[in-house]
Design an enzyme around this catalytic site. Structure first.
Site, PDB file in Angstrom:
ATOM      1  N   THR A  35      -4.907  -7.333  10.787  1.00 15.89           N
ATOM      2  CA  THR A  35      -5.197  -6.031  10.182  1.00 15.89           C
ATOM      3  C   THR A  35      -4.741  -4.883  11.075  1.00 15.89           C
ATOM      4  O   THR A  35      -4.149  -3.916  10.602  1.00 15.89           O
ATOM      5  CB  THR A  35      -6.711  -5.904   9.896  1.00 15.89           C
ATOM      6  OG1 THR A  35      -7.099  -6.986   9.044  1.00 15.89           O
ATOM      7  CG2 THR A  35      -7.045  -4.587   9.225  1.00 15.89           C
ATOM      8  N   ASN A  91      -1.815   0.119   7.025  1.00 13.34           N
ATOM      9  CA  ASN A  91      -1.255  -1.149   7.500  1.00 13.34           C
ATOM     10  C   ASN A  91      -0.376  -1.864   6.472  1.00 13.34           C
ATOM     11  O   ASN A  91      -0.162  -3.064   6.557  1.00 13.34           O
ATOM     12  CB  ASN A  91      -2.355  -2.059   8.042  1.00 13.34           C
ATOM     13  CG  ASN A  91      -3.375  -2.448   7.001  1.00 13.34           C
ATOM     14  OD1 ASN A  91      -3.186  -2.225   5.804  1.00 13.34           O
ATOM     15  ND2 ASN A  91      -4.464  -3.040   7.445  1.00 13.34           N
ATOM     16  N   PHE A  97     -15.798   3.434   6.678  1.00 10.25           N
ATOM     17  CA  PHE A  97     -14.429   3.837   6.331  1.00 10.25           C
ATOM     18  C   PHE A  97     -14.169   3.874   4.827  1.00 10.25           C
ATOM     19  O   PHE A  97     -13.058   4.177   4.396  1.00 10.25           O
ATOM     20  CB  PHE A  97     -13.411   2.897   6.996  1.00 10.25           C
ATOM     21  CG  PHE A  97     -13.575   1.445   6.617  1.00 10.25           C
ATOM     22  CD1 PHE A  97     -13.070   0.949   5.418  1.00 10.25           C
ATOM     23  CD2 PHE A  97     -14.227   0.565   7.472  1.00 10.25           C
ATOM     24  CE1 PHE A  97     -13.215  -0.381   5.065  1.00 10.25           C
ATOM     25  CE2 PHE A  97     -14.371  -0.782   7.133  1.00 10.25           C
ATOM     26  CZ  PHE A  97     -13.868  -1.251   5.923  1.00 10.25           C
ATOM     27  N   HIS A 100      -2.112  -5.535   1.621  1.00  6.72           N
ATOM     28  CA  HIS A 100      -3.423  -6.158   1.428  1.00  6.72           C
ATOM     29  C   HIS A 100      -3.162  -7.526   0.833  1.00  6.72           C
ATOM     30  O   HIS A 100      -2.241  -7.695   0.033  1.00  6.72           O
ATOM     31  CB  HIS A 100      -4.271  -5.325   0.452  1.00  6.72           C
ATOM     32  CG  HIS A 100      -5.461  -6.057  -0.074  1.00  6.72           C
ATOM     33  ND1 HIS A 100      -6.677  -6.034   0.556  1.00  6.72           N
ATOM     34  CD2 HIS A 100      -5.599  -6.868  -1.157  1.00  6.72           C
ATOM     35  CE1 HIS A 100      -7.525  -6.794  -0.129  1.00  6.72           C
ATOM     36  NE2 HIS A 100      -6.893  -7.303  -1.175  1.00  6.72           N
ATOM     37  N   LYS A 128       0.808  -1.221   0.000  1.00  8.92           N
ATOM     38  CA  LYS A 128       0.000   0.000   0.000  1.00  8.92           C
ATOM     39  C   LYS A 128       0.847   1.279   0.000  1.00  8.92           C
ATOM     40  O   LYS A 128       2.049   1.242   0.276  1.00  8.92           O
ATOM     41  CB  LYS A 128      -0.926  -0.013   1.216  1.00  8.92           C
ATOM     42  CG  LYS A 128      -1.963  -1.128   1.180  1.00  8.92           C
ATOM     43  CD  LYS A 128      -2.844  -1.065   2.414  1.00  8.92           C
ATOM     44  CE  LYS A 128      -3.923  -2.121   2.400  1.00  8.92           C
ATOM     45  NZ  LYS A 128      -4.776  -2.014   3.615  1.00  8.92           N
ATOM     46  N   ARG A 138       2.858  -6.431   9.143  1.00  2.14           N
ATOM     47  CA  ARG A 138       2.141  -5.326   9.785  1.00  2.14           C
ATOM     48  C   ARG A 138       2.730  -4.960  11.144  1.00  2.14           C
ATOM     49  O   ARG A 138       2.730  -3.789  11.513  1.00  2.14           O
ATOM     50  CB  ARG A 138       0.662  -5.655   9.886  1.00  2.14           C
ATOM     51  CG  ARG A 138      -0.009  -5.602   8.506  1.00  2.14           C
ATOM     52  CD  ARG A 138      -1.449  -5.994   8.559  1.00  2.14           C
ATOM     53  NE  ARG A 138      -2.118  -5.772   7.286  1.00  2.14           N
ATOM     54  CZ  ARG A 138      -3.116  -6.510   6.852  1.00  2.14           C
ATOM     55  NH1 ARG A 138      -3.579  -7.518   7.581  1.00  2.14           N
ATOM     56  NH2 ARG A 138      -3.674  -6.249   5.694  1.00  2.14           N
ATOM     57  N   ARG A 193      -1.419 -14.467   4.315  1.00  3.95           N
ATOM     58  CA  ARG A 193      -2.163 -13.834   5.406  1.00  3.95           C
ATOM     59  C   ARG A 193      -1.415 -13.971   6.730  1.00  3.95           C
ATOM     60  O   ARG A 193      -1.409 -13.053   7.547  1.00  3.95           O
ATOM     61  CB  ARG A 193      -3.578 -14.395   5.481  1.00  3.95           C
ATOM     62  CG  ARG A 193      -4.351 -14.031   4.190  1.00  3.95           C
ATOM     63  CD  ARG A 193      -5.813 -14.229   4.277  1.00  3.95           C
ATOM     64  NE  ARG A 193      -6.466 -13.346   5.218  1.00  3.95           N
ATOM     65  CZ  ARG A 193      -6.712 -12.051   5.024  1.00  3.95           C
ATOM     66  NH1 ARG A 193      -6.306 -11.459   3.909  1.00  3.95           N
ATOM     67  NH2 ARG A 193      -7.350 -11.344   5.932  1.00  3.95           N
TER      68      ARG A 193
END
Length: 140
Positions: free
Chosen positions: A93, A114, A59, A117, A11, A104, A87
Protein backbone atom coordinates in the site's frame (compact mmCIF):
# COMPACT_ATOMS: atom_id res chain seq x y z
CA UNK A 1 -3.90 -23.80 -8.88
CA UNK A 2 -7.33 -22.27 -9.05
CA UNK A 3 -8.76 -20.06 -11.76
CA UNK A 4 -10.14 -17.03 -9.92
CA UNK A 5 -11.70 -13.67 -10.56
CA UNK A 6 -10.77 -10.53 -8.70
CA UNK A 7 -11.59 -6.85 -8.75
CA UNK A 8 -9.08 -4.16 -9.68
CA UNK A 9 -9.42 -0.40 -9.79
CA UNK A 10 -7.11 2.16 -11.35
CA UNK A 11 -7.48 5.24 -9.15
CA UNK A 12 -7.85 8.93 -10.11
CA UNK A 13 -4.17 9.78 -9.56
CA UNK A 14 -3.24 7.23 -12.23
CA UNK A 15 -6.01 8.05 -14.72
CA UNK A 16 -5.08 11.76 -14.48
CA UNK A 17 -1.56 10.83 -15.59
CA UNK A 18 -2.85 8.63 -18.43
CA UNK A 19 -1.47 5.42 -16.88
CA UNK A 20 -4.44 3.14 -17.57
CA UNK A 21 -2.69 1.34 -20.43
CA UNK A 22 0.63 1.00 -18.61
CA UNK A 23 -1.01 -0.41 -15.48
CA UNK A 24 -3.25 -2.78 -17.44
CA UNK A 25 -0.18 -4.01 -19.33
CA UNK A 26 1.56 -4.79 -16.02
CA UNK A 27 -1.48 -6.80 -14.92
CA UNK A 28 -1.65 -8.67 -18.23
CA UNK A 29 2.11 -9.30 -18.23
CA UNK A 30 1.62 -11.01 -14.85
CA UNK A 31 -0.81 -13.47 -16.45
CA UNK A 32 -4.07 -11.77 -15.50
CA UNK A 33 -6.76 -11.34 -18.12
CA UNK A 34 -9.15 -8.37 -18.16
CA UNK A 35 -12.64 -9.80 -18.64
CA UNK A 36 -14.57 -6.61 -17.83
CA UNK A 37 -13.52 -2.97 -17.76
CA UNK A 38 -15.14 0.44 -17.65
CA UNK A 39 -14.18 4.01 -16.85
CA UNK A 40 -16.38 5.61 -14.20
CA UNK A 41 -16.41 8.84 -12.23
CA UNK A 42 -17.35 7.72 -8.74
CA UNK A 43 -19.81 9.95 -6.89
CA UNK A 44 -19.15 10.74 -3.23
CA UNK A 45 -22.06 8.50 -2.31
CA UNK A 46 -20.64 5.60 -4.35
CA UNK A 47 -17.22 6.13 -2.75
CA UNK A 48 -18.80 6.11 0.73
CA UNK A 49 -20.63 2.86 -0.06
CA UNK A 50 -17.67 1.19 -1.77
CA UNK A 51 -15.27 2.03 1.07
CA UNK A 52 -17.84 1.64 3.90
CA UNK A 53 -15.50 -0.83 5.62
CA UNK A 54 -13.22 2.15 6.38
CA UNK A 55 -16.02 4.44 7.63
CA UNK A 56 -14.63 4.69 11.18
CA UNK A 57 -11.02 5.20 10.06
CA UNK A 58 -9.51 8.71 10.34
CA UNK A 59 -8.70 8.83 6.62
CA UNK A 60 -12.25 8.01 5.43
CA UNK A 61 -13.37 11.50 4.37
CA UNK A 62 -10.07 12.14 2.59
CA UNK A 63 -10.41 8.78 0.81
CA UNK A 64 -13.95 9.60 -0.33
CA UNK A 65 -12.85 13.03 -1.61
CA UNK A 66 -9.92 11.53 -3.51
CA UNK A 67 -11.87 8.66 -5.04
CA UNK A 68 -14.58 11.03 -6.27
CA UNK A 69 -12.08 13.59 -7.61
CA UNK A 70 -11.68 12.06 -11.06
CA UNK A 71 -12.27 9.02 -13.22
CA UNK A 72 -11.35 5.51 -12.18
CA UNK A 73 -11.12 2.37 -14.28
CA UNK A 74 -12.84 -0.61 -12.68
CA UNK A 75 -11.91 -4.06 -13.93
CA UNK A 76 -12.59 -7.73 -13.38
CA UNK A 77 -9.44 -9.80 -13.72
CA UNK A 78 -9.24 -13.55 -14.21
CA UNK A 79 -6.33 -15.94 -13.86
CA UNK A 80 -4.66 -18.61 -11.78
CA UNK A 81 -4.72 -17.40 -8.17
CA UNK A 82 -5.83 -14.00 -9.47
CA UNK A 83 -6.39 -12.43 -6.05
CA UNK A 84 -2.88 -13.13 -4.76
CA UNK A 85 -1.28 -12.40 -8.13
CA UNK A 86 -3.03 -9.03 -8.43
CA UNK A 87 -1.96 -8.06 -4.91
CA UNK A 88 1.61 -9.09 -5.68
CA UNK A 89 1.68 -7.01 -8.88
CA UNK A 90 0.13 -4.01 -7.08
CA UNK A 91 2.77 -4.01 -4.34
CA UNK A 92 2.55 -2.72 -0.78
CA UNK A 93 0.00 0.00 0.00
CA UNK A 94 2.82 2.39 0.86
CA UNK A 95 4.87 2.79 -2.34
CA UNK A 96 8.08 3.27 -0.36
CA UNK A 97 7.59 -0.27 1.01
CA UNK A 98 6.64 -1.77 -2.36
CA UNK A 99 8.92 -4.19 -4.20
CA UNK A 100 10.75 -2.94 -7.29
CA UNK A 101 8.74 -3.42 -10.48
CA UNK A 102 5.32 -3.38 -8.79
CA UNK A 103 2.59 -0.98 -9.90
CA UNK A 104 2.81 1.11 -6.74
CA UNK A 105 6.61 1.28 -6.75
CA UNK A 106 6.59 2.39 -10.39
CA UNK A 107 3.50 4.64 -10.53
CA UNK A 108 2.17 5.64 -7.07
CA UNK A 109 2.65 9.19 -5.82
CA UNK A 110 2.06 8.52 -2.11
CA UNK A 111 0.36 6.15 0.32
CA UNK A 112 -2.94 7.96 -0.41
CA UNK A 113 -2.45 8.35 -4.15
CA UNK A 114 -1.23 4.81 -4.68
CA UNK A 115 -2.70 4.29 -8.18
CA UNK A 116 -4.57 1.00 -7.69
CA UNK A 117 -6.98 -0.93 -5.50
CA UNK A 118 -7.46 -4.68 -5.50
CA UNK A 119 -9.61 -7.15 -3.61
CA UNK A 120 -7.97 -8.83 -0.63
CA UNK A 121 -10.09 -12.01 -0.53
CA UNK A 122 -12.55 -14.06 -2.58
CA UNK A 123 -15.46 -12.70 -0.54
CA UNK A 124 -14.34 -9.09 -1.03
CA UNK A 125 -13.76 -9.71 -4.75
CA UNK A 126 -17.32 -10.96 -5.19
CA UNK A 127 -18.75 -7.94 -3.33
CA UNK A 128 -16.60 -5.43 -5.21
CA UNK A 129 -17.26 -7.01 -8.62
CA UNK A 130 -21.03 -6.97 -8.11
CA UNK A 131 -20.86 -3.36 -6.87
CA UNK A 132 -19.67 -2.21 -10.33
CA UNK A 133 -20.66 -4.92 -12.81
CA UNK A 134 -23.72 -6.92 -13.78
CA UNK A 135 -23.11 -10.52 -14.85
CA UNK A 136 -23.82 -9.64 -18.50
CA UNK A 137 -20.89 -7.17 -18.51
CA UNK A 138 -18.36 -9.84 -17.52
CA UNK A 139 -17.16 -11.64 -20.62
CA UNK A 140 -14.69 -14.42 -19.80
Amino acid sequence: MALERTFSMIKPDATRRNLTGAITKMLEDAGLRVIASKRVWMSKREAEKFYAVHKERPFFSELVEFMSSGPTVVQVLEGENAIAKNREVMGATNPSDAEEGTIRKVHALSIGENSVHGSDSAETAKTEITFWFSEIEIVG
